[in-house]
Motif scaffolding. Structure first.
Motif, short mmCIF file in Angstrom:
data_model
loop_
_atom_site.label_atom_id
_atom_site.label_comp_id
_atom_site.label_asym_id
_atom_site.label_seq_id
_atom_site.Cartn_x
_atom_site.Cartn_y
_atom_site.Cartn_z
N TRP A 151 -6.93 -23.99 0.96
CA TRP A 151 -6.60 -22.68 1.47
C TRP A 151 -6.34 -21.96 0.27
CZ3 TRP A 151 -6.74 -22.52 6.75
CH2 TRP A 151 -6.45 -23.63 7.31
N VAL A 152 -7.09 -20.52 0.45
CA VAL A 152 -7.13 -19.39 -0.59
C VAL A 152 -6.67 -18.32 0.10
CG1 VAL A 152 -8.21 -18.64 -2.60
CG2 VAL A 152 -9.02 -20.77 -1.73
N TYR A 153 -5.54 -17.65 -0.55
CA TYR A 153 -5.01 -16.54 0.04
C TYR A 153 -5.29 -15.21 -1.11
CZ TYR A 153 -2.54 -19.83 2.90
OH TYR A 153 -2.33 -20.88 3.83
N SER A 154 -5.50 -14.10 -0.49
CA SER A 154 -5.64 -12.94 -1.51
C SER A 154 -4.42 -12.21 -1.66
CB SER A 154 -6.90 -12.37 -1.32
OG SER A 154 -6.79 -10.86 -1.44
N ALA A 155 -3.58 -12.08 -2.79
CA ALA A 155 -2.49 -11.10 -2.45
C ALA A 155 -2.91 -9.88 -2.54
CB ALA A 155 -1.77 -11.26 -4.02
N GLY A 156 -4.01 -9.29 -3.05
CA GLY A 156 -4.49 -7.77 -3.05
C GLY A 156 -4.89 -7.49 -1.63
N THR A 157 -5.21 -8.37 -0.82
CA THR A 157 -5.63 -8.15 0.55
C THR A 157 -4.28 -7.65 1.28
OG1 THR A 157 -7.83 -9.33 0.46
CG2 THR A 157 -6.91 -8.76 2.73
N LEU A 158 -3.61 -8.69 1.02
CA LEU A 158 -2.17 -8.48 1.86
C LEU A 158 -1.47 -7.16 1.62
CD1 LEU A 158 -0.41 -12.06 1.07
CD2 LEU A 158 -1.30 -11.20 3.26
N ARG A 159 -1.62 -6.83 0.01
CA ARG A 159 -0.99 -5.52 -0.18
C ARG A 159 -1.65 -4.21 0.46
NH1 ARG A 159 -1.23 -7.75 -5.48
NH2 ARG A 159 0.79 -8.89 -5.88
N ARG A 160 -3.17 -4.46 0.51
CA ARG A 160 -3.99 -3.22 1.04
C ARG A 160 -3.62 -2.93 2.42
NH1 ARG A 160 -7.76 -5.44 -2.73
NH2 ARG A 160 -8.81 -6.83 -1.05
N ARG A 161 -3.62 -4.19 3.11
CA ARG A 161 -3.63 -4.13 4.43
C ARG A 161 -2.25 -3.42 5.02
NH1 ARG A 161 -7.83 -6.02 7.18
NH2 ARG A 161 -6.89 -6.32 9.33
N PHE A 162 -1.09 -4.18 4.38
CA PHE A 162 0.30 -3.69 4.77
C PHE A 162 0.40 -2.23 4.43
CE2 PHE A 162 4.46 -2.41 4.11
CZ PHE A 162 5.22 -3.42 4.94
N ARG A 163 -0.29 -1.39 3.05
CA ARG A 163 -0.05 -0.12 2.93
C ARG A 163 -0.86 0.79 3.97
NH1 ARG A 163 -1.09 -1.10 -3.65
NH2 ARG A 163 1.06 -2.14 -3.85
N ALA A 164 -2.01 0.10 4.42
CA ALA A 164 -2.87 0.72 5.29
C ALA A 164 -2.13 1.09 6.66
CB ALA A 164 -4.29 0.03 5.76
N LEU A 165 -1.41 -0.08 7.21
CA LEU A 165 -0.40 0.07 8.27
C LEU A 165 0.86 1.03 8.13
CD1 LEU A 165 -0.01 -1.00 11.08
CD2 LEU A 165 1.23 -2.86 10.26
N ARG A 166 1.23 0.90 7.11
CA ARG A 166 2.26 1.89 6.77
C ARG A 166 1.88 3.24 6.55
NH1 ARG A 166 7.20 1.30 7.21
NH2 ARG A 166 6.58 3.02 8.48
N ALA A 167 0.87 3.38 6.12
CA ALA A 167 0.09 4.98 6.30
C ALA A 167 -0.17 5.58 7.49
CB ALA A 167 -1.04 4.91 5.20
N ALA A 168 -0.64 4.60 8.40
CA ALA A 168 -0.89 4.81 9.59
C ALA A 168 0.33 5.33 10.71
CB ALA A 168 -1.60 3.81 10.31
#
Length: 447
Positions: A53-70
């Motif tokens: 399994w490979v996880y992207s820390a950058g993707t986690l941050r971007r998606r959380f920030r997008a939800l927060r901004a919305a």
């Protein structure tokens, strides 16, 4: 079966280029092959083996920030409590906590995991239909932010535990609004025949009863109508409108309502299906609940972590059957069970840049487990791949590793996190020795 959840072939399957274009964390390099962030997945496979399994820390941050901004953009006072059941890796939890996430948990084990990752119980919601008395006491003893009660029987258990501990338990009533989320039958939770929540017509009376019990501080109402909801906002709007109606009825009785828990369920496009945006969800909340003047809570899981993970697998062999080509991988249903359980569709990309542009032909993608259900895809357009070549299952960050098993005595896969150019193992591959280490023989078999 909904198209978005089908593993069957379709002439409309997205191309490799279309899959990549919709996933900004992935790219194809002419020399290094498939990259996740800036890390070649071929290098991950060479250094750590497969399946991994490979996880992207950058993707986690971007998606959380997008939800927060919305949510902020809609003018909502909204808390985000990550649903740890989607992926409870300590590294994933740490990244999301760094962005300000609280947690939504469904067991004492998950509460221990989230607290270990730095998310305090005071910022954690405890959901779930079957909390034990010990789990309730454990949560209250650590200062849980909110218990979502799902039955009159559970409310009595909470009251007794709180009185014994000398505390007032913060309890929200989970309401079943009898709304069809039009998702897979196994992940819908808001219909009248589901096991979750209080029937809507009983909720006001039970809330009043709860408010009169010792040891309980009634704080609001909650709902969660299902997972992987992609069919627009109509189901969310219908459920939230019922919550608004209930809040009005409770206020007429002079009962306190401090906040509303809107649950999770926002879906992602596994294939190429349209999926609602965080802005659309924020708009639905604002339109249906905004006039109440109450803070709200969301409990996203899949939406945050699904696109942040891939499962890396290697080809064992290609088998030409009587009528179809089988691509046999070293990953199996014990690793990623979603296709077997839900007939779920996952994009599959070759890691090699040469394979990425090679001619395609239909193949059934299967694992080595001794089950016919160990099938990831049927008739998928893929190149001829030699033993040892790698593929990546896309959008595997949610309900992947957490649902893995050791069926067929197959050790659990390794887990790796990438962050820009950085790459680190966050859970080593289980060994065969590990599988036997905790087993014990009764004395009559050791003579």
């Amino acid at each position: 079966m909904a198209t978005a959840l089908s593993l069957a072939p379709s002439s409309a399957d997205p191309t490799f280029a279309e899959l990549l274009a919709a996933r900004p964390s992935l790219s194809m390099h002419a020399h290094d092959g498939l990259l996740f962030e800036d890390v070649p997945l071929a290098r991950v496979a060479a250094e750590h083996g497969t399946p991994t399994w490979v996880y992207s820390a950058g993707t986690l941050r971007r998606r959380f920030r997008a939800l927060r901004a919305a949510l902020d953009g809609a003018g909502l006072r909204a808390g985000i409590h990550y649903a740890a059941k989607a992926n409870d890796s300590q590294a994933v939890l740490r990244v999301l906590r760094g962005e300000g996430a609280g947690a939504d948990i469904v067991s004492a084990g998950e509460l221990r995991a989230t607290m270990a990752a730095g998310i305090p119980a005071a910022e954690t919601v405890f959901s779930g239909v079957g909390k034990t008395a010990d789990e309730i006491r454990f949560a209250l003893g650590h200062g849980i932010y909110q218990l979502n009660a799902e039955s009159a029987e559970e409310i009595a258990m909470i009251s007794a535990a709180a009185v014994a501990l000398g505390v007032r338990a913060p309890v929200s009533l989970r309401v079943n609004p009898d709304v069809d989320a039009r998702t897979h039958a196994k992940i819908t939770t808001g219909k009248a025949d589901n096991k979750f929540g209080i029937p809507f017509e009983d909720a006001a009376a039970l809330y009043a009863h709860m408010a009169a019990l010792p040891g309980i501080r009634p704080i609001g109402i909650a709902t969660h109508i299902g997972s992987q909801i992609t069919d627009g906002m109509s189901a969310f709007r219908a459920a939230y409108a019922r919550l608004a109606e209930l809040v009005g009825a409770l206020r007429e009785q002079g009962l306190p309502v401090e906040r509303i828990d809107c649950g999770g369920g926002l879906g992602i496009p596994y294939r190429d299906e349209p999926a609602p945006t965080p802005e659309a969800l924020a708009g639905a909340i604002k339109a249906t609940l905004g006039h109440l003047g109450l803070p709200v809570m969301l409990e996203p899981g899949r939406w945050l972590v699904g696109p942040a993970g891939v499962l890396l697998a290697s080809v064992v062999l290609q088998k030409q059957g009587a009528a179809r080509r089988f691509l046999v991988l070293d990953a199996a249903m014990n690793d990623l069970i979603r296709p077997a359980m839900y007939e779920a569709w996952h994009g599959i990309l070759p890691v090699s840049p040469v394979a990425h542009v090679a001619p395609l032909s239909p193949a059934d993608v299967v694992g080595p487990v001794c089950e016919s259900g160990d099938t990831f895809a049927k008739g998928r357009a893929l190149p001829i791949l030699s033993p040892g070549e790698c593929v990546a299952f896309l959008d595997a960050g949610a309900y992947g590793a957490v649902m893995s098993s050791t069926y067929n005595a197959r050790p659990l896969a390794a887990e790796v996190m990438v962050d820009g150019h950085r790459c680190a193992v966050i859970r080593p591959r289980q060994t065969h020795e590990d599988l036997l280490a905790h087993q014990r023989l009764p004395e009559w078999l050791t003579a």
